[in-house]
Scaffold this motif. Sequence first.
Motif, short mmCIF file in Angstrom:
data_model
loop_
_atom_site.label_atom_id
_atom_site.label_comp_id
_atom_site.label_asym_id
_atom_site.label_seq_id
_atom_site.Cartn_x
_atom_site.Cartn_y
_atom_site.Cartn_z
N LEU A 84 0.87 -1.17 0.00
CA LEU A 84 0.00 0.00 0.00
C LEU A 84 0.91 1.22 0.00
CD1 LEU A 84 -2.82 1.32 0.30
CD2 LEU A 84 -2.49 1.17 2.78
N THR A 85 0.72 2.12 -0.97
CA THR A 85 1.68 3.19 -1.22
C THR A 85 1.04 4.57 -1.18
OG1 THR A 85 2.92 1.71 -2.68
CG2 THR A 85 3.41 4.05 -2.86
N TYR A 86 1.76 5.50 -0.57
CA TYR A 86 1.45 6.92 -0.74
C TYR A 86 2.53 7.52 -1.62
CZ TYR A 86 1.30 11.88 -0.04
OH TYR A 86 1.26 13.23 -0.28
N ALA A 87 2.14 8.27 -2.65
CA ALA A 87 3.11 8.81 -3.59
C ALA A 87 2.78 10.26 -3.93
CB ALA A 87 3.14 7.98 -4.88
N GLY A 88 3.84 11.08 -3.99
CA GLY A 88 3.71 12.43 -4.51
C GLY A 88 4.38 12.51 -5.86
N THR A 89 3.68 13.05 -6.87
CA THR A 89 4.21 13.07 -8.23
C THR A 89 4.43 14.49 -8.72
OG1 THR A 89 2.03 13.10 -9.29
CG2 THR A 89 2.95 10.95 -8.71
N SER A 90 5.36 14.62 -9.68
CA SER A 90 5.58 15.89 -10.36
C SER A 90 5.85 15.60 -11.83
CB SER A 90 6.79 16.63 -9.75
OG SER A 90 7.98 15.89 -9.91
N GLY A 91 5.44 16.52 -12.70
CA GLY A 91 5.59 16.30 -14.13
C GLY A 91 4.26 16.56 -14.81
N ASN A 92 3.79 15.57 -15.57
CA ASN A 92 2.49 15.72 -16.22
C ASN A 92 1.36 15.83 -15.21
OD1 ASN A 92 3.45 15.62 -18.89
ND2 ASN A 92 3.59 13.40 -18.79
N THR A 93 1.51 15.21 -14.05
CA THR A 93 0.51 15.31 -12.99
C THR A 93 1.20 15.67 -11.69
OG1 THR A 93 0.70 12.94 -12.52
CG2 THR A 93 -1.05 13.63 -14.04
N ASP A 94 0.60 16.57 -10.92
CA ASP A 94 1.10 16.95 -9.60
C ASP A 94 0.00 16.65 -8.59
OD1 ASP A 94 3.74 18.29 -10.23
OD2 ASP A 94 2.40 19.40 -11.53
N THR A 95 0.09 15.48 -7.99
CA THR A 95 -1.01 15.00 -7.15
C THR A 95 -0.48 14.26 -5.94
OG1 THR A 95 -1.17 12.88 -8.29
CG2 THR A 95 -2.48 14.70 -9.18
N ASP A 96 -1.39 14.01 -5.00
CA ASP A 96 -1.15 13.06 -3.93
C ASP A 96 -2.01 11.84 -4.23
OD1 ASP A 96 0.58 14.68 -2.45
OD2 ASP A 96 -1.12 15.80 -1.64
N ASP A 97 -1.36 10.67 -4.31
CA ASP A 97 -2.04 9.48 -4.79
C ASP A 97 -1.97 8.33 -3.79
OD1 ASP A 97 -0.58 10.05 -8.03
OD2 ASP A 97 -2.50 10.77 -7.24
N LEU A 98 -2.92 7.44 -3.89
CA LEU A 98 -2.87 6.16 -3.20
C LEU A 98 -2.76 5.06 -4.25
CD1 LEU A 98 -5.53 6.51 -0.37
CD2 LEU A 98 -3.05 6.40 -0.11
N ALA A 99 -2.00 4.03 -3.93
CA ALA A 99 -1.81 2.95 -4.88
C ALA A 99 -1.72 1.62 -4.15
CB ALA A 99 -0.55 3.17 -5.71
N ILE A 100 -2.13 0.56 -4.85
CA ILE A 100 -2.02 -0.80 -4.35
C ILE A 100 -1.30 -1.63 -5.41
CG2 ILE A 100 -3.26 -2.87 -3.61
CD1 ILE A 100 -5.53 -1.08 -2.70
N ALA A 101 -0.33 -2.42 -4.97
CA ALA A 101 0.41 -3.28 -5.90
C ALA A 101 0.56 -4.66 -5.28
CB ALA A 101 1.78 -2.68 -6.21
N ALA A 102 0.57 -5.68 -6.12
CA ALA A 102 0.73 -7.05 -5.66
C ALA A 102 1.67 -7.80 -6.60
CB ALA A 102 -0.62 -7.77 -5.58
N LYS A 103 2.45 -8.70 -6.04
CA LYS A 103 3.39 -9.50 -6.82
C LYS A 103 3.33 -10.94 -6.33
CE LYS A 103 8.33 -9.92 -7.94
NZ LYS A 103 9.66 -9.34 -7.68
N LEU A 104 3.18 -11.88 -7.26
CA LEU A 104 3.16 -13.30 -6.94
C LEU A 104 4.29 -13.99 -7.70
CD1 LEU A 104 -0.66 -14.11 -7.16
CD2 LEU A 104 0.70 -13.81 -5.09
N THR A 105 4.93 -14.97 -7.05
CA THR A 105 5.98 -15.75 -7.70
C THR A 105 5.69 -17.23 -7.54
OG1 THR A 105 7.33 -15.77 -5.69
CG2 THR A 105 7.71 -13.97 -7.25
N TYR A 106 6.15 -17.99 -8.51
CA TYR A 106 6.00 -19.44 -8.44
C TYR A 106 7.25 -20.09 -9.02
CZ TYR A 106 4.14 -24.14 -9.00
OH TYR A 106 3.95 -25.49 -8.91
#
Length: 276
Positions: free
Chosen positions: A71-93
């Motif tokens: 679960l990520t909080y990210a601040g961006t700059s460039g084409n978008t300047d926002t405060d964002d929330l993100a979810i990422a998942a990774k599975l390995t086998y």
Amino acid sequence: MKTLTRSLLLCATALTGTQAFAQSTVTGIDSLDDRITDVRNDANKDLSDMEDSQRFGPNAFKPGWGGAVALTYAGTSGNTDTDDLAIAAKLTYGAGAWQHTFGLGVEYGKDEGSRTKQDVFGFYEGNYYFNDRFYGFGLARYEQDDFASYRKDSFVGMGPGYRIFNEADMAWRVQAGLGARYYQVNNAARDDDTELAGILSSRFYYRINDQMFVTNDTDILKSDAGTLNTNDLALNVKMTDTMVTRISYKTEFNSAPVDGREKTDNTFGVSLVMGF
């Protein structure tokens, strides 16, 4: 499944805890501490595997399923300047000489009621190791970003890979391949095309100590439409047996953006990652 089963046993014991401790002869109470210790040890091992054991060659890749969710909080700059929330998942086998990795990420942001980011990303990578150094890979990736130059961008390809370093504290592998790239331009006409493309990737890992490690991942995708270059530098700090804090700086470069958009996006992120 072993960890999940033990966790369910712990939940069941907790729900019946009043009766259990009142009756010292109830089966299993004497082994409760051992179960808790086993669950903690299993989680700690899974967290170590989450450091990307794929970087170390086939013998270090854990057989069966593993993964992590962030679960990520990210601040961006460039084409978008926002405060964002993100979810990422990774599975390995892992299965013998084969290694499979699946990934999914979703980012969504709003600013004063207006949508500022909507990005969905998924990939699959399969590796087959001929020996500890040399391997072949197949890769499929897809991204849809309503705020990028290419609203849709996907690639399917394959090629060889090689491990330059394969030490306990440092690992570095590079790979290159050819394939097909499909993209849809983020303009009013939604122009799209499919082209021959090449990809070059680098994966670097360095362990500072038992609590901290650094990763730097680079991908360069080239076709007639332009070049996409992504570099993700991260410091990972172990907080507990099951949690890691990840501090990252990601740079995305597009050599041919559409009118009105910049070539470079930079993202600073702080993530809380849980291993399982």
